[in-house]
Design an enzyme around this catalytic site. Structure first.
Site, PDB file in Angstrom:
ATOM      1  N   SER A  14      -2.425  -2.992   5.918  1.00 30.94           N
ATOM      2  CA  SER A  14      -3.951  -3.216   6.379  1.00 30.94           C
ATOM      3  C   SER A  14      -5.086  -2.164   5.948  1.00 30.94           C
ATOM      4  O   SER A  14      -5.020  -1.579   5.384  1.00 30.94           O
ATOM      5  CB  SER A  14      -3.750  -3.108   8.044  1.00 30.94           C
ATOM      6  OG  SER A  14      -2.634  -3.702   8.514  1.00 30.94           O
ATOM      7  N   LYS A  42      12.562   2.431   5.203  1.00 25.65           N
ATOM      8  CA  LYS A  42      12.701   3.777   4.983  1.00 25.65           C
ATOM      9  C   LYS A  42      13.951   4.110   4.089  1.00 25.65           C
ATOM     10  O   LYS A  42      13.987   5.047   3.448  1.00 25.65           O
ATOM     11  CB  LYS A  42      12.535   4.760   6.122  1.00 25.65           C
ATOM     12  CG  LYS A  42      11.141   5.158   6.357  1.00 25.65           C
ATOM     13  CD  LYS A  42      10.660   4.427   7.222  1.00 25.65           C
ATOM     14  CE  LYS A  42       9.053   4.754   7.658  1.00 25.65           C
ATOM     15  NZ  LYS A  42       8.127   3.767   7.996  1.00 25.65           N
ATOM     16  N   LYS A  83      13.078  10.178  10.289  1.00 27.46           N
ATOM     17  CA  LYS A  83      12.503   8.643  10.293  1.00 27.46           C
ATOM     18  C   LYS A  83      13.526   7.459  10.321  1.00 27.46           C
ATOM     19  O   LYS A  83      14.330   7.398   9.918  1.00 27.46           O
ATOM     20  CB  LYS A  83      11.886   8.431   8.915  1.00 27.46           C
ATOM     21  CG  LYS A  83      10.619   9.269   8.531  1.00 27.46           C
ATOM     22  CD  LYS A  83      10.179   8.638   7.051  1.00 27.46           C
ATOM     23  CE  LYS A  83       8.661   9.662   7.091  1.00 27.46           C
ATOM     24  NZ  LYS A  83       7.963   8.971   6.047  1.00 27.46           N
ATOM     25  N   GLU A 109       8.276   0.586  11.461  1.00 24.64           N
ATOM     26  CA  GLU A 109       6.659   0.615  10.589  1.00 24.64           C
ATOM     27  C   GLU A 109       5.599   0.782  11.961  1.00 24.64           C
ATOM     28  O   GLU A 109       5.874   0.069  12.854  1.00 24.64           O
ATOM     29  CB  GLU A 109       6.489  -0.796  10.006  1.00 24.64           C
ATOM     30  CG  GLU A 109       7.705  -0.699   8.854  1.00 24.64           C
ATOM     31  CD  GLU A 109       7.173   0.422   7.644  1.00 24.64           C
ATOM     32  OE1 GLU A 109       6.354   0.582   7.704  1.00 24.64           O
ATOM     33  OE2 GLU A 109       8.371   0.719   7.204  1.00 24.64           O
ATOM     34  N   GLY A 110       4.586   1.121  11.442  1.00 20.42           N
ATOM     35  CA  GLY A 110       3.351   0.853  12.449  1.00 20.42           C
ATOM     36  C   GLY A 110       2.680   2.108  13.037  1.00 20.42           C
ATOM     37  O   GLY A 110       2.282   2.139  13.881  1.00 20.42           O
ATOM     38  N   GLU A 149       5.080   6.658   2.152  1.00 25.06           N
ATOM     39  CA  GLU A 149       5.998   5.674   1.976  1.00 25.06           C
ATOM     40  C   GLU A 149       5.240   4.619   1.607  1.00 25.06           C
ATOM     41  O   GLU A 149       3.943   4.930   1.264  1.00 25.06           O
ATOM     42  CB  GLU A 149       6.178   5.121   3.598  1.00 25.06           C
ATOM     43  CG  GLU A 149       5.207   4.879   4.235  1.00 25.06           C
ATOM     44  CD  GLU A 149       5.407   3.716   5.156  1.00 25.06           C
ATOM     45  OE1 GLU A 149       6.448   3.186   5.486  1.00 25.06           O
ATOM     46  OE2 GLU A 149       4.377   3.266   6.271  1.00 25.06           O
ATOM     47  N   ASN A 206       4.222   0.566   1.903  1.00 27.97           N
ATOM     48  CA  ASN A 206       4.367  -0.615   3.031  1.00 27.97           C
ATOM     49  C   ASN A 206       4.252  -1.972   2.265  1.00 27.97           C
ATOM     50  O   ASN A 206       3.303  -2.294   1.636  1.00 27.97           O
ATOM     51  CB  ASN A 206       2.833  -0.395   3.973  1.00 27.97           C
ATOM     52  CG  ASN A 206       2.933   0.979   4.453  1.00 27.97           C
ATOM     53  OD1 ASN A 206       3.402   1.102   5.502  1.00 27.97           O
ATOM     54  ND2 ASN A 206       1.958   1.550   4.275  1.00 27.97           N
ATOM     55  N   ARG A 266       0.865  -1.267   0.027  1.00 29.01           N
ATOM     56  CA  ARG A 266       0.012   0.075   0.123  1.00 29.01           C
ATOM     57  C   ARG A 266       0.750   1.325   0.117  1.00 29.01           C
ATOM     58  O   ARG A 266       1.663   1.380   0.752  1.00 29.01           O
ATOM     59  CB  ARG A 266      -0.974   0.132   1.388  1.00 29.01           C
ATOM     60  CG  ARG A 266      -1.953   0.997   1.003  1.00 29.01           C
ATOM     61  CD  ARG A 266      -2.878   1.114   2.458  1.00 29.01           C
ATOM     62  NE  ARG A 266      -2.023   1.776   3.210  1.00 29.01           N
ATOM     63  CZ  ARG A 266      -1.809   1.670   4.605  1.00 29.01           C
ATOM     64  NH1 ARG A 266      -2.478   0.333   5.134  1.00 29.01           N
ATOM     65  NH2 ARG A 266      -0.875   2.229   5.398  1.00 29.01           N
ATOM     66  N   ARG A 283      -7.654   7.825   5.188  1.00 28.93           N
ATOM     67  CA  ARG A 283      -7.540   7.917   6.476  1.00 28.93           C
ATOM     68  C   ARG A 283      -7.546   9.230   7.250  1.00 28.93           C
ATOM     69  O   ARG A 283      -6.728  10.174   6.317  1.00 28.93           O
ATOM     70  CB  ARG A 283      -6.384   7.034   7.415  1.00 28.93           C
ATOM     71  CG  ARG A 283      -6.825   5.488   7.348  1.00 28.93           C
ATOM     72  CD  ARG A 283      -5.884   4.885   7.899  1.00 28.93           C
ATOM     73  NE  ARG A 283      -4.660   4.923   7.308  1.00 28.93           N
ATOM     74  CZ  ARG A 283      -3.471   4.370   7.711  1.00 28.93           C
ATOM     75  NH1 ARG A 283      -3.293   3.736   8.772  1.00 28.93           N
ATOM     76  NH2 ARG A 283      -2.406   4.451   7.175  1.00 28.93           N
TER      77      ARG A 283
HETATM   78  P1  ADP Z   1       5.136   4.227   9.514  1.00 30.88           P
HETATM   79  O1  ADP Z   1       5.807   3.189   8.872  1.00 30.88           O
HETATM   80  O2  ADP Z   1       5.227   4.375  11.252  1.00 30.88           O
HETATM   81  O3  ADP Z   1       3.605   4.267   9.324  1.00 30.88           O
HETATM   82  P2  ADP Z   1       5.134   6.582   7.904  1.00 30.88           P
HETATM   83  O4  ADP Z   1       6.296   7.334   7.086  1.00 30.88           O
HETATM   84  O5  ADP Z   1       3.783   6.188   7.106  1.00 30.88           O
HETATM   85  O6  ADP Z   1       5.610   5.698   9.025  1.00 30.88           O
HETATM   86  O7  ADP Z   1       4.516   7.926   8.791  1.00 30.88           O
HETATM   87  C1  ADP Z   1       3.580   7.941   9.838  1.00 30.88           C
HETATM   88  C2  ADP Z   1       3.065   9.090   9.807  1.00 30.88           C
HETATM   89  O8  ADP Z   1       3.838  10.328   9.818  1.00 30.88           O
HETATM   90  C3  ADP Z   1       2.164   9.495   8.415  1.00 30.88           C
HETATM   91  O9  ADP Z   1       1.035   8.998   8.463  1.00 30.88           O
HETATM   92  C4  ADP Z   1       2.220  10.958   8.421  1.00 30.88           C
HETATM   93  O10 ADP Z   1       1.092  11.519   9.086  1.00 30.88           O
HETATM   94  C5  ADP Z   1       3.407  11.409   9.113  1.00 30.88           C
HETATM   95  N1  ADP Z   1       4.452  11.690   8.044  1.00 30.88           N
HETATM   96  C6  ADP Z   1       5.339  10.878   7.606  1.00 30.88           C
HETATM   97  N2  ADP Z   1       6.102  11.333   6.611  1.00 30.88           N
HETATM   98  C7  ADP Z   1       5.633  12.493   6.577  1.00 30.88           C
HETATM   99  C8  ADP Z   1       5.986  13.607   5.768  1.00 30.88           C
HETATM  100  N3  ADP Z   1       7.194  13.561   4.801  1.00 30.88           N
HETATM  101  N4  ADP Z   1       5.746  14.900   5.655  1.00 30.88           N
HETATM  102  C9  ADP Z   1       4.381  15.091   6.672  1.00 30.88           C
HETATM  103  N5  ADP Z   1       3.970  14.029   7.575  1.00 30.88           N
HETATM  104  C10 ADP Z   1       4.649  12.838   7.565  1.00 30.88           C
HETATM  105 MG    MG Z   2       2.903   4.407   7.148  1.00 29.58          MG
END
Ligand code: ADP
Ligand code: MG
Length: 495
Positions: free
Chosen positions: A171, A326, A385, A389-390, A164, A166, A145, A471
């Protein structure tokens, strides 16, 4: 609905001042009696349509169940960007699959990370062991996803930007397929039947089940089963059950086991067929295994290795899991990398690259030093970052500045990457969480698009994008935490 129907619904064209007009205007959002009626109707619709989650208090029991958190109104999504996200998904499937077959790239990309991050190192050592032994199962099933936000640029235009992708345990397809029914009901109840008719259907879980079923069939043993690897505590079990039911309806048996069960009762035969409790496993589908907590002890790592060495079709295999880190995302953003993997389809590479924001290695050296200096000066423009994940792991703002300051002079910084911070526009909505009074909130939305593919004999024989997930979360939680329970299910209302 009785009484006066408040005027409203999305203006046909986004006006320049308000790029994403809310589905309900201010008059409606502040009409308390209408809102309370809609909320009551919406919660019951959620229960009726199976948008369910176990409760915080009894996360291991289905005796206590409530609705999964969702938004009262669907959220406006520009049609152009929604289409763009759907159209680029098959390109991403292809890219992820190709990267997963390039051990030289993965090894180089993750070299500095595995030195300092034990979790990634653990996954990588399984990968190396499998490569050394030889891959027992040439068929690969990918279910991923890709997540996006709609970035509001300085020119006030909104654009689709990837957060990102996944590649493991992606899910919410099961619940996302059911949320449109709630929003149609809310709009109908409110007297907006034309608008209700426009709420998109979302066959995400059906498409994912097709992929698993096809993989099961290709495995070629009618008595073999699909193994769902699950956590000990699954609050989100109903989302998984939606997918299980689709498979049962195709006469495919599903068993649910924890990693520890595989360690205790799993084995390989001489042919490397995987058996658990007497069942031969055709497809091992991971809904766990992406975070350090999922590997409580050495036995869990041994179980993952056993699965990876086996002839079962893994979803994902360890290589594809690593593509979702990442660090790999950051390495892919380097100039020319995506293009190199998609030389014969430059349009695919262009479509993918258009969704990238800046991603930066902060490994020791001048390249890392330069971006760290920028981030320390302007932390609001970046996200830090780790390889996790999660949800809830990313670091923003002042915390970013402080943390980066503490490790900027050592190798530990290789455990992280920096990313440009996406600045989405906010839209007002009511977010419904069981047991919490709902209030009007400024929200940001995140669109996910599911991808499903199967590779056999170096060829993709399935490459689909079956559905999506929208979401929404309050800006109170804009800095992370999507899966930590603060993001709620939503549906796109295309404008
Ligand atoms: P995870 O793998 O923990 O889900 P993500 O990279 O999907 O990590 O990021 C989790 C949350 O952090 C995202 O849902 C978003 O709200 C915020 N986020 C992540 N990257 C960015 C970004 N580049 N700019 C703004 N918000 C971000
Ligand atoms: Mg994520």
């Amino acid at each position: 609905m009785h009484g006066r129907l408040p005027s409203l619904i999305v203006p046909r064209k986004a006006e320049s001042e308000v790029l994403l007009p809310p589905v309900a205007d201010d008059e409606v959002l502040h009409n308390n009696s209408l809102i309370q009626q809609l909320i009551m109707a919406a919660k019951d619709a959620a229960l009726l349509h199976g948008v369910l989650m176990r409760t915080k208090e009894e996360p291991s029991s289905s005796e206590a169940t409530s609705y999964a958190p969702f938004s009262l109104f669907p959220s406006p999504v520009p049609k152009k960007l929604f289409t763009q996200a759907c159209e680029v998904q098959q390109d991403f499937n292809m890219l992820v699959d190709r990267i997963s077959q390039d051990s030289e790239f993965l090894t180089k990309a993750l070299a500095s990370t595995v030195e300092v991050d034990d979790f990634t190192a653990g996954l990588f050592s399984i990968y190396k062991e499998v490569l050394k032994e030889g891959i027992a199962q040439p068929i690969v099933l990918g279910i991923n996803r890709s997540d996006y936000m709609f970035d509001r640029g300085l020119d006030h235009n909104v654009s689709l930007k990837q957060i990102e992708i996944n590649t493991i345990a992606a899910s919410y397809a099961g619940l996302a397929e059911r949320v449109p029914d709630i929003h149609r009901h809310v709009l109908n109840f409110w007297g907006k039947s034309d608008e209700a008719a426009k709420v998109l259907s979302n066959p995400a879980v059906k498409g994912i089940a097709e992929g698993i079923a096809k993989a099961w069939q290709l495995y070629g043993s009618p008595s073999a089963v699909v193994l769902f690897l699950v956590e000990k505590v699954s609050r989100n079990i109903f989302d998984q059950r939606c997918l299980e039911m689709e498979l049962w309806n195709k006469n495919i048996r599903v068993i649910r086991r924890q990693t520890v069960d595989i360690h205790e009762r799993g084995s390989l035969d001489d042919d490397k067929k995987l058996f658990v409790d007497g069942y031969e496993i055709a497809v091992a589908y991971f809904r766990t295994g992406y975070s350090p907590e999922d590997y409580q002890n050495e036995n869990c790592w041994q179980a993952r290795l056993l699965i990876e060495r086996s002839k079962a079709i893994k979803c994902p295999d360890i290589a594809t899991h690593l593509v979702g880190t990442k660090k790999v995302q950051q390495e892919l953003a380097r100039s020319g990398v995506v293009e190199k993997y998609l030389t014969e389809c430059p349009k695919s590479a262009q479509r993918i690259r258009a969704t990238f924001v800046g991603l930066y290695s902060i490994d020791e050296g001048p390249e890392g030093d330069e971006v760290i200096t920028k981030a320390l000066e302007d932390p609001e423009s970046f996200v830090l970052k780790p390889q996790r994940e999660g949800g809830g792991n990313n670091i923003f703002g002042e915390e970013l500045r402080q943390l980066l300051g503490t490790f900027k002079d050592g190798p530990k910084r290789s455990a992280y990457i920096l990313m440009d911070r996406i600045k989405p526009q906010t839209v007002k909505n009511y977010l419904l969480h069981p047991g919490t009074p709902s209030k009007l909130s400024d929200c940001v939305v995140e669109l996910g698009v599911f991808g499903v593919y199967i590779r056999k004999c170096r060829k993709l024989i399935m490459n689909e994008s079956p559905g999506h997930l929208l979401r929404t979360k309050s800006t109170e939680f804009a800095d992370g935490g999507v899966s930590a329970g603060v993001a709620v299910l939503d549906t796109p209302y295309l404008i």
